[in-house]
Design a protein around this motif. Structure first.
Motif, PDB file in Angstrom:
ATOM      1  N   ILE A  16      -7.691   0.120   1.346  1.00  0.00           N
ATOM      2  CA  ILE A  16      -8.645   1.219   1.182  1.00  0.00           C
ATOM      3  C   ILE A  16      -8.048   2.539   1.652  1.00  0.00           C
ATOM      4  O   ILE A  16      -8.179   3.581   0.995  1.00  0.00           O
ATOM      5  N   ILE A  17      -7.354   2.495   2.806  1.00  0.00           N
ATOM      6  CA  ILE A  17      -6.876   3.745   3.399  1.00  0.00           C
ATOM      7  C   ILE A  17      -5.472   4.134   2.969  1.00  0.00           C
ATOM      8  O   ILE A  17      -5.116   5.315   3.042  1.00  0.00           O
ATOM      9  N   ALA A  18      -4.657   3.162   2.506  1.00  0.00           N
ATOM     10  CA  ALA A  18      -3.264   3.473   2.185  1.00  0.00           C
ATOM     11  C   ALA A  18      -3.156   4.539   1.094  1.00  0.00           C
ATOM     12  O   ALA A  18      -2.352   5.476   1.200  1.00  0.00           O
ATOM     13  N   ALA A  19      -3.976   4.375   0.040  1.00  0.00           N
ATOM     14  CA  ALA A  19      -3.919   5.336  -1.068  1.00  0.00           C
ATOM     15  C   ALA A  19      -4.298   6.734  -0.626  1.00  0.00           C
ATOM     16  O   ALA A  19      -3.877   7.732  -1.235  1.00  0.00           O
TER      17      ALA A  19
ATOM     18  N   GLY B 299       0.811  -1.215   0.000  1.00  0.00           N
ATOM     19  CA  GLY B 299       0.000   0.000   0.000  1.00  0.00           C
ATOM     20  C   GLY B 299       0.839   1.257   0.000  1.00  0.00           C
ATOM     21  O   GLY B 299       0.487   2.257  -0.639  1.00  0.00           O
ATOM     22  N   MET B 300       1.991   1.214   0.686  1.00  0.00           N
ATOM     23  CA  MET B 300       2.855   2.387   0.735  1.00  0.00           C
ATOM     24  C   MET B 300       3.670   2.553  -0.541  1.00  0.00           C
ATOM     25  O   MET B 300       3.745   3.651  -1.104  1.00  0.00           O
ATOM     26  N   THR B 301       4.274   1.465  -1.009  1.00  0.00           N
ATOM     27  CA  THR B 301       5.133   1.560  -2.200  1.00  0.00           C
ATOM     28  C   THR B 301       4.324   1.908  -3.449  1.00  0.00           C
ATOM     29  O   THR B 301       4.804   2.637  -4.321  1.00  0.00           O
ATOM     30  N   GLN B 302       3.114   1.380  -3.521  1.00  0.00           N
ATOM     31  CA  GLN B 302       2.280   1.680  -4.690  1.00  0.00           C
ATOM     32  C   GLN B 302       1.826   3.134  -4.717  1.00  0.00           C
ATOM     33  O   GLN B 302       1.378   3.625  -5.761  1.00  0.00           O
TER      34      GLN B 302
ATOM     35  N   ILE C  22       9.921   2.115   1.458  1.00  0.00           N
ATOM     36  CA  ILE C  22      10.080   1.459   2.752  1.00  0.00           C
ATOM     37  C   ILE C  22      10.320  -0.027   2.512  1.00  0.00           C
ATOM     38  O   ILE C  22       9.931  -0.571   1.469  1.00  0.00           O
ATOM     39  N   THR C  23      10.963  -0.687   3.459  1.00  0.00           N
ATOM     40  CA  THR C  23      11.223  -2.127   3.345  1.00  0.00           C
ATOM     41  C   THR C  23      10.331  -2.893   4.326  1.00  0.00           C
ATOM     42  O   THR C  23       9.761  -2.309   5.257  1.00  0.00           O
TER      43      THR C  23
END
Length: 435
Positions: free
Chosen positions: A353-356, A169-172, A177-178
């Motif tokens: 849902i919330i990451a974006a 969700g973060m990388t997209q 982050i790893t």
């Protein structure tokens, strides 16, 4: 539009508190959400049904895991565990609750049966709980902790899946982050759950549940089952099958394949006779079908909230007045995550849902990648404990209510909401500000 999520989740919570069936409460709340978002009644129902497929893989895995758990129980190995707990921990309430929390934790990472072990392990212990005057709400806390804390803190089994969803969700959405950083970030929120468990076990539910039990009754503790079971070849092969299911689940990342592998190995090793396999699968379906269907309906509800733009609107209106105040931004985003997850009942389903929506806000406000991961992970995990539609609450109730003496909302959802969501919120909030 921004009030759709809040109103519908509040409606579901109120209906559940008034003991309306969970499935009915979710369906009514989903329809209300659809109507508020501009859909008509038929469109709302159609979107609900179409969205139920989003949890089809999870529902199927629960049914197969239920069959796997029944097969494990058939060998008598669970009787060994029950007898051990009774023999060693009778009279030691806090130790018994902590032991149950430990066993539940193993179901997430080592013995990948998730909630399917509860209807098999817990009912034989209910009489013991009553005679030891244990408050079943404390047992619910221990079980929910074991179902949730491992995936929040440990990047293995279900935890690897959860941390992977946060990473994706973060990388997209442009944050670098790893996986190891995600796991590090989630340690602090996870500590909040440990605090909640200890408060519940050693303070809130430490007192005897039934003060009227006479002294003679205290001498009549449940003894280990009269069925004499000793460790044998079948139990050894059962452990091999469990390890096989765990390895396959980790390698493939698929619960269905892992559960199916375990079942096949149990039959191939002749631990479970082939002639009994049909009954075992049927018992597994019967045991887990209600929980599986709740998850399907909750997925449909989540689809309505997502596809109508209700969640986006809630985040946008919440973030519109926050400015660059990190303390306030973190607080509000965690609150949004809590509301959304209570509604759909799935931490794993909330993250995408919330990451974006959260990542751009966090980047603009200057949150570090670790702080952003802690914020997103905590926002997703909040509400899983306490949600009427969550497997983390449905599972404990399925075992503790085997004799009809345990209420899903007041004895599982409310206690777990208070003891886990409050410290999880506080520790997650702190992690997002200091990492």
């Amino acid at each position: 539009m921004e009030w759709v999520v809040v109103v519908s989740v509040l409606l579901m919570t109120i209906l559940s508190l008034f003991r309306v069936n969970v499935i009915v409460a979710i369906i009514i709340s989903a329809v209300v959400a659809g109507l508020m978002a501009g859909l008509n009644l038929i469109e709302s129902i159609e979107m609900l049904v179409s969205g139920m497929g989003g949890q089809a893989n999870t529902a199927l895995s629960y049914v197969l895991l239920g069959a796997f758990a029944v097969a494990i129980s058939y060998t008598g190995i669970t009787t060994l565990l029950v007898n051990f707990l009774i023999r060693i921990l009778t009279g030691k309430k806090t130790m018994l609750l902590l032991a149950i929390a430990g066993v539940a934790s193993l179901s997430q990472n080592v013995v990948p049966v998730h909630i399917a072990f509860i209807p098999i392990l817990i009912p034989p212990l209910l009489k013991l709980f009553d005679q030891m005057r244990i408050d079943r709400r404390g047992v619910a806390l221990a079980l929910t902790f074991g179902l949730k804390a491992p995936y929040v803190m440990i990047p293995a089994g279900f935890g690897l899946i959860f941390h992977g969803i946060i990473l994706d969700g973060m990388t997209q959405n442009g944050a670098e982050i790893t996986l190891s950083q995600v796991s590090l970030a989630m340690l602090i929120p996870g500590l909040g759950m440990i605090v909640g468990l200890l408060i519940g076990v050693f303070f809130t539910y430490r007192k005897d549940k039934d003060a009227l039990l006479d002294v003679e009754g205290m001498a009549d503790f449940v003894k280990p089952t009269e069925e004499k079971v000793t460790f044998n070849r079948k139990h050894l092969l059962t452990i091999v099958a469990i390890l096989g299911a765990l390895i396959v689940q980790i390698v493939t990342g698929n619960l269905v394949v892992g559960a199916l592998t375990g079942l096949i190995l149990m039959v191939a090793f002749i631990v479970v006779p082939f002639s009994k396999s049909d009954k075992i699968v049927a018992d597994g379906v019967s045991m887990m079908s209600t929980i599986a269907f709740v998850m399907l309906v909750a997925s449909g509800y989540g689809t309505i909230l997502k596809e109508t733009g209700a969640v986006d609107a809630l985040v946008e209106v919440s973030s519109g007045f926050l400015g660059d105040n990190k303390v306030l931004i973190s607080f509000v985003l965690l609150l949004v995550g809590l509301v959304v997850t209570i509604g759909i009942g799935s931490s794993f389903g909330t993250i995408p849902i919330i990451a974006a929506l959260f990542v751009p806000i966090c980047v603009a406000a200057g949150f570090s990648p670790l702080a952003t991961a802690a914020l997103i992970g905590t926002a997703g995990a909040l509400g899983d404990a306490g949600s009427p539609a969550s497997d983390s609450t449905l599972g404990p109730t399925s075992g503790l209510n085997a004799d009809g003496k345990h209420n899903h909302i007041w004895d599982t959802c409310v206690p777990t909401f208070i003891h886990f969501n409050i410290p999880l919120f506080i520790f997650g909030w702190a992690a997002s500000l200091f990492l």
